[in-house]
Structures are given as structure tokens and as C-alpha cells.
Enzyme design. Structure first.
Site, PDB file in Angstrom:
ATOM      1  N   TYR A 205       1.000  -1.243  -0.004  1.00 39.56           N
ATOM      2  CA  TYR A 205       0.024  -0.021  -0.039  1.00 39.56           C
ATOM      3  C   TYR A 205       0.954   1.318   0.044  1.00 39.56           C
ATOM      4  O   TYR A 205       1.628   1.518   0.920  1.00 39.56           O
ATOM      5  CB  TYR A 205      -0.760  -0.042   1.165  1.00 39.56           C
ATOM      6  CG  TYR A 205      -2.114  -0.743   1.112  1.00 39.56           C
ATOM      7  CD1 TYR A 205      -3.487  -0.432   0.914  1.00 39.56           C
ATOM      8  CD2 TYR A 205      -2.248  -2.269   1.169  1.00 39.56           C
ATOM      9  CE1 TYR A 205      -4.491  -1.249   0.983  1.00 39.56           C
ATOM     10  CE2 TYR A 205      -3.081  -3.296   1.262  1.00 39.56           C
ATOM     11  CZ  TYR A 205      -4.351  -2.447   0.858  1.00 39.56           C
ATOM     12  OH  TYR A 205      -5.449  -3.388   0.684  1.00 39.56           O
ATOM     13  N   HIS A 237      -4.436  -2.419  -7.865  1.00 39.80           N
ATOM     14  CA  HIS A 237      -5.708  -3.195  -7.430  1.00 39.80           C
ATOM     15  C   HIS A 237      -6.932  -2.015  -6.995  1.00 39.80           C
ATOM     16  O   HIS A 237      -7.997  -2.369  -7.559  1.00 39.80           O
ATOM     17  CB  HIS A 237      -5.421  -4.056  -6.243  1.00 39.80           C
ATOM     18  CG  HIS A 237      -6.810  -4.571  -5.887  1.00 39.80           C
ATOM     19  ND1 HIS A 237      -7.345  -4.235  -4.535  1.00 39.80           N
ATOM     20  CD2 HIS A 237      -7.472  -5.746  -6.129  1.00 39.80           C
ATOM     21  CE1 HIS A 237      -8.414  -4.890  -4.301  1.00 39.80           C
ATOM     22  NE2 HIS A 237      -8.479  -5.746  -5.394  1.00 39.80           N
ATOM     23  N   HIS A 238      -6.394  -0.965  -6.349  1.00 40.03           N
ATOM     24  CA  HIS A 238      -7.462  -0.132  -5.940  1.00 40.03           C
ATOM     25  C   HIS A 238      -6.745   1.460  -5.562  1.00 40.03           C
ATOM     26  O   HIS A 238      -5.502   1.375  -5.173  1.00 40.03           O
ATOM     27  CB  HIS A 238      -8.460  -0.471  -5.046  1.00 40.03           C
ATOM     28  CG  HIS A 238      -7.790  -0.682  -3.342  1.00 40.03           C
ATOM     29  ND1 HIS A 238      -8.012  -1.669  -2.646  1.00 40.03           N
ATOM     30  CD2 HIS A 238      -7.553   0.519  -2.596  1.00 40.03           C
ATOM     31  CE1 HIS A 238      -7.298  -1.586  -1.610  1.00 40.03           C
ATOM     32  NE2 HIS A 238      -7.041  -0.115  -1.310  1.00 40.03           N
ATOM     33  N   HIS A 309      -3.045   0.505  -3.782  1.00 40.62           N
ATOM     34  CA  HIS A 309      -2.612  -0.737  -3.428  1.00 40.62           C
ATOM     35  C   HIS A 309      -2.155  -1.608  -4.673  1.00 40.62           C
ATOM     36  O   HIS A 309      -2.716  -1.941  -5.599  1.00 40.62           O
ATOM     37  CB  HIS A 309      -4.082  -1.685  -3.157  1.00 40.62           C
ATOM     38  CG  HIS A 309      -4.014  -3.150  -2.674  1.00 40.62           C
ATOM     39  ND1 HIS A 309      -4.967  -3.976  -2.603  1.00 40.62           N
ATOM     40  CD2 HIS A 309      -2.926  -3.778  -2.726  1.00 40.62           C
ATOM     41  CE1 HIS A 309      -4.574  -5.153  -2.435  1.00 40.62           C
ATOM     42  NE2 HIS A 309      -3.241  -5.190  -2.563  1.00 40.62           N
ATOM     43  N   HIS A 391     -16.639  -4.157  -2.555  1.00 37.49           N
ATOM     44  CA  HIS A 391     -15.055  -4.354  -2.589  1.00 37.49           C
ATOM     45  C   HIS A 391     -14.948  -5.757  -1.614  1.00 37.49           C
ATOM     46  O   HIS A 391     -15.314  -5.626  -0.774  1.00 37.49           O
ATOM     47  CB  HIS A 391     -14.498  -3.198  -1.949  1.00 37.49           C
ATOM     48  CG  HIS A 391     -12.980  -3.479  -2.015  1.00 37.49           C
ATOM     49  ND1 HIS A 391     -12.298  -3.513  -3.065  1.00 37.49           N
ATOM     50  CD2 HIS A 391     -12.040  -3.535  -1.091  1.00 37.49           C
ATOM     51  CE1 HIS A 391     -10.928  -3.788  -2.895  1.00 37.49           C
ATOM     52  NE2 HIS A 391     -10.882  -3.804  -1.617  1.00 37.49           N
ATOM     53  N   HIS A 393     -11.510  -9.221  -1.857  1.00 40.07           N
ATOM     54  CA  HIS A 393     -10.239  -9.688  -2.433  1.00 40.07           C
ATOM     55  C   HIS A 393     -10.647 -11.054  -3.052  1.00 40.07           C
ATOM     56  O   HIS A 393     -11.606 -11.203  -3.479  1.00 40.07           O
ATOM     57  CB  HIS A 393      -9.109  -9.595  -1.436  1.00 40.07           C
ATOM     58  CG  HIS A 393      -8.780  -8.275  -1.003  1.00 40.07           C
ATOM     59  ND1 HIS A 393      -7.660  -7.859  -0.250  1.00 40.07           N
ATOM     60  CD2 HIS A 393      -8.872  -7.093  -1.524  1.00 40.07           C
ATOM     61  CE1 HIS A 393      -7.425  -6.612  -0.095  1.00 40.07           C
ATOM     62  NE2 HIS A 393      -8.221  -6.097  -0.845  1.00 40.07           N
ATOM     63  N   MET A 587     -49.990 -11.257   4.961  1.00 36.34           N
ATOM     64  CA  MET A 587     -51.317 -11.187   4.557  1.00 36.34           C
ATOM     65  C   MET A 587     -51.405 -11.837   3.053  1.00 36.34           C
ATOM     66  O   MET A 587     -50.309 -11.928   2.432  1.00 36.34           O
ATOM     67  CB  MET A 587     -51.779  -9.726   4.569  1.00 36.34           C
ATOM     68  CG  MET A 587     -51.697  -9.026   5.760  1.00 36.34           C
ATOM     69  SD  MET A 587     -52.335  -7.284   5.626  1.00 36.34           S
ATOM     70  CE  MET A 587     -52.526  -6.982   7.375  1.00 36.34           C
TER      71      MET A 587
END
Length: 735
Positions: A205, A237-238, A309, A391, A393, A587
Site C-alpha cells: 500500500y 488493485h485499488h 494498493h 469491494h 479480495h 397477508m
């Protein structure tokens, strides 16, 4: 004149074929399926049909398919091309061993095809639901599209293996995301890494601080796009964007460091509020026209942290990345400032999944206590959700963002039953959803418009179906349970003979059930023979109930009978579901709007309780009945339990529930036949047996699939006829 007649016939039949077999869907959406832009698709859809146009850099065959996993096995495939100037298209499927088979039911319809010196274009359509087990149903979830092509057309022995000209791409065909269209010349700025060395480890990260542009007045960010370095589509990845403390030192600008590292600068810990999120496979996001991210005011972001990431499972060395985000902003302000809320499971080692699990579920709660405190303080009228990014993995298979109000589940905010790790982006909601604090002050009501201009008839309402009572009960764990409420011929005979012997005219019907309801029909019988239903809904939605106007008014005569039939699903419930007023109760009602008005308010029934209790082995109840629900006396295992407790104690299985359902539908029933106010017709309270009725109706699903088959056969016939006329024309021209 006679020489042109075959041509006129050909033109006419070609037009007929086009109108019968193609709806002329406009291609609203598009995507490049490969990184080099050699395989491109366009598509459009309506409520029942989807139409594709594929353009591929080849003069051979084109393959297009829908796969459950992104691999070749168990896929739904079409293969086509243009051979000697004539387009062709065939429907195939693959088995679990990836062997290709020609589909007996050709569900895809070729619309047109053409080719030039470099490219081939094919257009084709199919139904979203084809009623063919070898075809994939197209829904709003992620669809894994597979593609291939070859330089040669399909020969007599079938298609030649495509080699490396293949790939996959996940799309949401029915929920394809936001438009990239923004006004020309819109200003933008970039937040971009500058040659960040990616460590040779599985997960990194990387965080970097940026400063937003200094603006003299408020602006709105209206679109954000990813800027992924070419070739790094699987590495990045993000990307998350966080707001930081506005008092950071300017020396922090463009400073980068590995996130969540013991040596990470202290200033990075001030960046906690999520401003935006992007994940792998996603495109850019355009805000709706009434909302945007505010920048330029004293409370807006000044410094932001971009977190990327990097996913490097092969532990590659020497990678340098310069990916980031591009943000478009405008001085033309939207009505609302947009924000982001992160919900789900707190990222922690306490969130753990055992090995070897085929299906494992975790739940992250955004609690009513949190929303109560925050929204009561900030926005008591609630917030409007317009998009959701789901989100997870690599182990993720399906995700739902579920929504509850007063412990009652509403439709999910978003869901993806075919979650793909490599395709994660914001899903715009087709209709914005309001999230409310728990303590709600309500001022809802009805507005009634009235006129001195009198109509010919006075209208009325009749409530029909199952009398609301604890005697209306549904066992737990049932996939499909049916209850029937009878408006008996005896009740309609007595009331209409007295009030309106010529009958009443029904012009609208409201079908009503609660959360377990899945389908409802208001059935109509005359002399024990079933007519067309007054109304039906095979996809009943608890959150969408309104009067359905009938396309043609229906006359109800004395001696007719009605059945409100409800289908329920109690698969996720552990105890009995009871007839009652709560939305967790059930009902089964239909309200008929009709004219002229008569003195009949309710026409309902309820199965006798004795037979229902006998099914679970009850022999005797305590008498006199002085409590409600009444108490069981014997057998011993139910002694001193209320009948509702006894029903819950019984060990229900799906087989027992089915047997109970079969018995209840044949039990004698208590008739309710009440007038307006407190009065009753004489038939009220009588016990009668369900009538023996003759049904001549075919289910809508069977009719739909049969109609699809008939249309396909019709289209095939027209196509064959067109081909024959082409041969005739060619012969005439040679002559």
C-alpha cells in the site's frame, strides 16, 4: 414491370424479417474487450431483449460468449462471420470439459454483418431469459464476457482453434455504469505517482500527499477517472483518496511512503475521511447532475492522501509505477455536496475465514445506533445514496449491501452474485435510496381530488383473500408455499343478487402481501370454470404495491367466485410465519376497485384451525377458551402450550411443509362476507368446503417460453424464405 416483381417481393420480405426479428435497439453502451482495441462491442437493451454489435480486426470468424467464471467451460457462445459476402451466426455452448457443442435451440438472432479489408462487424440479439438451459440468464450482476477470433472463417468441421486471440472482460451489461460525457473544456487536475518503485512483495500500500488546486470560490468535482500506467492493469488493485488535516506543512506535498508502516510520517495518520474509491477493472465515475464533490471552501479538502494498493503476487522486481487519478471540476455548482461512507467489516485480523470452505459468509454492520446519532445530528431528513462500490479480495464470490428500516429488510442498495475481483467500480443506482435515522417523524398522507361534475357510477372497493388471522400460517424453510383466500360463490350470490343482479365491473386490482410474498394472482371462476385472472404478479415486490388498472373491465356476476392465491418463500425463517399486521407477519389480499357500488366490503375465507392442529398431532384444546392464542391440552408434548407455540415446536421439514400445504388447501373454510360498516351477510361465519374448480389457464412462464420459440421459428422461416427468393432472383438475373 414483371422483371422487377421478384425484387419487390425480396425488399418487402427483408423489411418484414427486420421488423419481426429485430427491435432496432439503439447501441447506448460500448467497451473495448482487449487492451489493443482489436475487439470492440456496442450494446443496448430493453426490458426483455439485449442487442450487440461487435467489430473485430479480422476477416475470419468472431467468437463471443458469456462464462460463469471467465474460462471456456460451461459457457454460452456464439460464433459468426462473413463468408463470401454472406453473414452467418451460430449458437454454441461448452460443457464442463470445454468441448464445444452446437445448441439445439438457436437463441441468438443475426441482424446484419459486413466486412472490409481489415475488420468484420456482426450485430445480433437475444432475450435476457431464453428458457434454454445452455444459455446464461443476463441479469444486473457482473457478466464475464469471453471473446476470441481467427483469421479463417468457420469451415465444415467447425471453428479452428483461436490460439492466443482470446480473452475475457467483466461487464455489467444491464447496469453499465455512468456516462463519461462531461462538458467540453472542463478543467481538470491530476493526482499521479511519479515513478514509484514497487517492492518485490505480494502486497504494497503506497501513500502520497497531494494538495488540491487553490481556488478563489467553491467548485464541484463532477468526474474522476483512473490513470493506470499502461501494462499495470493487474498491478494496481485499488486507489483510495482521503482528506487530510488542512494545517499540514507544505513540505508534506508530494511526499510518498509505504502506508501502514511503522516509519510512516505522523502527518499521514491525519488522513482518514474517504473522498473517493476506485478498484480494479473500473472505469471513471461521473457524478449525477445534481451532486458533486465540493472543493474551494474553508471546510473542503486542501491536502489529500492517495493510497494505491499494488498487487504483485508473482513478486516481480524492478517495477516502477506512475498511476493516479484525474479529477474534473467546474464552477457551475450542483444542488448538493456529495460524500462517501465506508461500510462493512472493519479491516482487522479479527475478520477471519477458515480454510477449505465452499461457502463462507461474513457480515459488516452499519448499525442503527451509528446512523441514528450521526443523521439525527447532521441530516434528520436522511441522505440519498446514488452509487455503491462493492469491494472484496480474491476469495470474494458475492456481495450485497443490504438495507433495513425498523428491522424490516428493503431491497439491497447493490448486489453482485457473480463478483469478480478484477472488476470493481461504483454501480450507479437506477433510483436513489434514502437512508434515514431510526427516530422518524412522519407526515405522510393522501391527497384526494374531487369534482362537482358527477360520473355515471359510484365506485367501491371489495377486500378479498385470506381473512387476516393467526389461523393463516406458513411453515418455516419453504421455497414455495401457497395459500388461497376464497371469495365464495355463496357470498357473491347472496350479496349481488340482492344489490346488483346484473353484476359489478372491476376496473383495477391491488395485490397485497408482506415480506415473504413472491407471487400473487386474483383468480376468477364462473360456474367452476377458471377465466383469465383479474390480475397477477409473478415477481411480486413488497416495496412496489399499487392498483393495476385492467386493460379491459371485468364483470363479476352473482354466483361467480374468486381466489386470491399467494406464493411465499420462508426459506430463511426458523419459526412459523403468522397472518397478522406486522410486515414480518403475512397477508394475502386483493383489493378490487369496481362500479356500481354495492353493500359488500369483505369477501374472504380462512382455513379451519382443527385440521391444521391435527396435522401436528394435537388431540384436544383447553376449554372453555379464555386466552388468546388458545392453549393445548393434549398430547403431553404440547400440554399448556398455546397453539402458536405448539406449531413452532413441531419439527418442520420441507417435506412436512409441503404435506401441510396440500392438506390446508383442502380443509373446510370459514367464510367472511361482510357489509359496509359492522353488518354481515347471512353467509358470514358458515363453514364450507373449497369448491371443485376447473383450471384452463397456462402459466405465464410457459406461455412466454412457448412464444419465444414460436417467434424464433417464425423468424427462421422468414429468413429461409428470404434466402429462397435470393436464389430465385439470382436465377432470374442470369436468365
Amino acid at each position: 414491370m414483371s422483371e422487377n416483381q421478384p425484387l419487390y417481393a425480396l425488399v418487402f420480405l427483408t423489411s418484414l424479417f427486420s421488423s419481426a426479428c429485430s427491435q432496432g435497439t439503439r447501441f447506448v453502451y460500448s467497451a473495448a474487450l482487449d487492451a489493443d482495441g482489436r475487439y470492440n462491442i456496442k450494446w443496448g437493451f430493453d426490458e426483455s431483449t439485449i442487442t450487440f454489435e461487435v467489430e473485430v480486426e479480422t476477416r475470419g470468424y468472431i467468437g463471443f460468449g458469456l462464462s460463469p467464471t471467465g474460462a471456456m467451460s460451461s459457457s454460452d457462445i456464439v460464433i459468426g462471420g462473413v463468408l463470401n459476402g454472406s453473414p452467418y451466426l451460430l449458437d454454441y455452448y461448452t460443457d464442463s470439459n470445454r468441448k464445444v457443442h452446437k445448441d439445439a435451440l438457436q437463441s441468438y438472432q443475426l441482424l446484419y454483418g459486413r466486412e472490409n479489408d481489415t475488420h468484420t462487424v456482426l450485430a445480433f440479439s437475444r432475450n435476457l431469459q431464453t428458457c434454454d438451459d445452455n444459455d446464461k440468464v443476463i441479469t444486473g450482476s457482473t457478466v464475464r464476457v469471453i471473446w476470441a477470433f481467427h483469421a479463417e472463417d468457420v469451415g465444415v468441421s467447425g471453428p479452428v482453434y483461436h490460439g492466443t486471440n482470446r480473452g475475457r472482460k467483466s461487464l455489467r451489461l444491464l447496469n453499465p455504469g455512468t456516462s463519461s460525457s462531461i462538458p467540453a473544456g472542463t478543467a481538470f487536475f491530476d493526482l499521479q505517482n511519479e515513478e514509484v518503485p514497487v517492492p518485490h512483495k505480494d502486497t504494497t500500500y503506497w501513500c502520497q500527499i497531494f494538495k488540491f488546486p487553490e481556488l478563489k470560490k467553491k467548485h464541484h468535482i463532477i468526474r474522476i477517472e483512473p490513470m493506470i500506467q499502461k501494462g499495470h492493469g493487474n498491478l494496481v488493485h485499488h486507489i483510495l483518496l482521503y482528506q487530510c488535516d488542512s494545517n499540514l506543512n507544505k513540505s508534506e506535498i508530494n511526499r510518498g511512503h509505504e502506508c501502514y508502516h511503522p516509519n510512516m510520517p505522523d502527518s499521514f495518520f491525519t488522513c482518514e475521511t474517504v473522498l473517493f474509491a476506485w478498484a480494479i477493472g473500473g472505469e471513471g465515475f461521473t457524478y449525477p447532475p445534481h451532486a458533486g464533490m465540493s472543493i474551494g471552501t474553508s471546510i473542503d479538502p486542501v491536502y489529500v492522501q492517495m493510497e494505491i494498493h499494488f498487487d504483485n503476487p508473482s513478486l516481480q522486481r524492478g517495477i516502477v509505477d506512475s498511476s493516479g487519478l484525474r479529477l474534473y471540476y467546474s464552477p457551475s455548482l450542483r444542488r448538493y455536496d456529495a460524500g462517501v461512507i465506508e461500510t462493512g467489516v472493519w479491516v482487522s485480523l479479527y475478520h477471519m475465514l477458515p480454510p477449505g470452505m465452499q461457502d463462507y459468509i461474513t457480515e459488516g454492520h452499519c448499525t442503527q445506533e451509528c446512523l441514528q446519532e450521526s443523521l439525527d445530528s447532521e441530516m434528520p431528513s436522511g441522505i440519498h445514496v446514488f452509487a455503491v462500490l462493492l469491494h472484496a479480495h480474491l476469495a470474494g464470490r458475492a456481495i450485497r449491501a443490504r438495507h433495513f428500516r425498523q428491522q424490516v429488510e428493503l431491497q439491497p442498495l447493490a448486489s453482485d452474485d457473480q463478483f469478480d475481483f478484477n472488476f470493481q467500480e461504483f454501480q450507479p443506482l437506477s433510483q436513489e435510496r434514502i437512508i434515514l435515522p431510526v427516530s422518524i417523524v412522519d407526515s405522510s398522507g393522501l391527497r384526494l381530488y374531487y369534482s362537482p361534475s358527477l360520473r355515471r357510477y359510484d365506485a367501491g372497493v371489495i377486500e378479498t383473500g385470506v381473512w387476516v388471522s393467526l389461523y393463516h400460517m406458513l411453515p418455516p424453510g419453504m421455497q414455495d408455499y401457497i395459500t388461497e383466500g376464497h371469495c365464495t360463490q355463496e357470498c357473491l350470490q347472496e350479496s349481488l343478487d340482492s344489490e346488483m343482479p346484473s353484476g359489478i365491473h372491476v376496473f383495477a386490482v391491488l395485490l397485497h402481501a408482506h415480506l415473504a410474498g413472491r407471487a400473487i394472482r386474483a383468480r376468477h371462476f364462473r360456474q367452476q370454470v377458471e377465466l383469465q385472472p383479474l390480475a397477477s404478479d409473478d415477481q411480486f415486490d413488497f416495496n412496489f404495491q399499487e392498483f393495476q388498472p385492467l386493460s379491459q373491465e371485468r364483470i363479476i356476476l352473482p354466483g361467480d367466485s374468486l381466489i386470491t392465491e399467494c406464493r411465499y418463500n420462508t426459506k430463511g425463517r426458523m419459526n412459523m410465519t403468522w397472518g397478522g399486521l406486522s410486515t414480518r407477519d403475512e397477508m394475502c389480499l386483493s383489493y378490487l376497485l369496481y362500479y356500481p357500488r354495492v353493500n359488500l366490503a369483505r369477501c374472504e375465507s380462512l382455513p379451519e384451525i382443527t385440521g391444521q392442529l391435527k396435522f401436528i398431532g394435537v388431540k384436544e384444546i383447553q376449554e372453555p377458551v379464555i386466552t388468546w392464542p388458545f392453549v393445548i391440552k393434549s398430547p403431553k408434548k404440547y400440554s399448556n402450550l398455546s397453539f402458536t407455540e405448539a406449531m413452532d415446536k413441531y419439527k418442520w421439514t420441507r417435506k412436512r411443509g409441503k404435506a401441510f400445504n396440500d392438506i390446508v388447501r383442502k380443509l373446510p373454510m370459514n367464510v367472511r362476507c361482510s357489509k359496509i360498516g359492522q353488518d354481515e351477510w347471512s353467509i358470514q361465519g358458515m363453514i364450507i368446503s373449497p369448491p371443485e374448480l376447473k383450471s384452463e389457464q397456462t402459466s405465464a412462464a410457459v406461455v412466454a417460453c412457448r412464444n419465444v420459440s414460436e417467434i424464433q421459428c417464425g423468424c427462421s422461416f422468414v429468413l429461409l424464405l428470404t434466402a429462397c427468393l435470393l436464389l430465385i432472383l439470382q436465377t432470374c438475373l442470369h436468365l
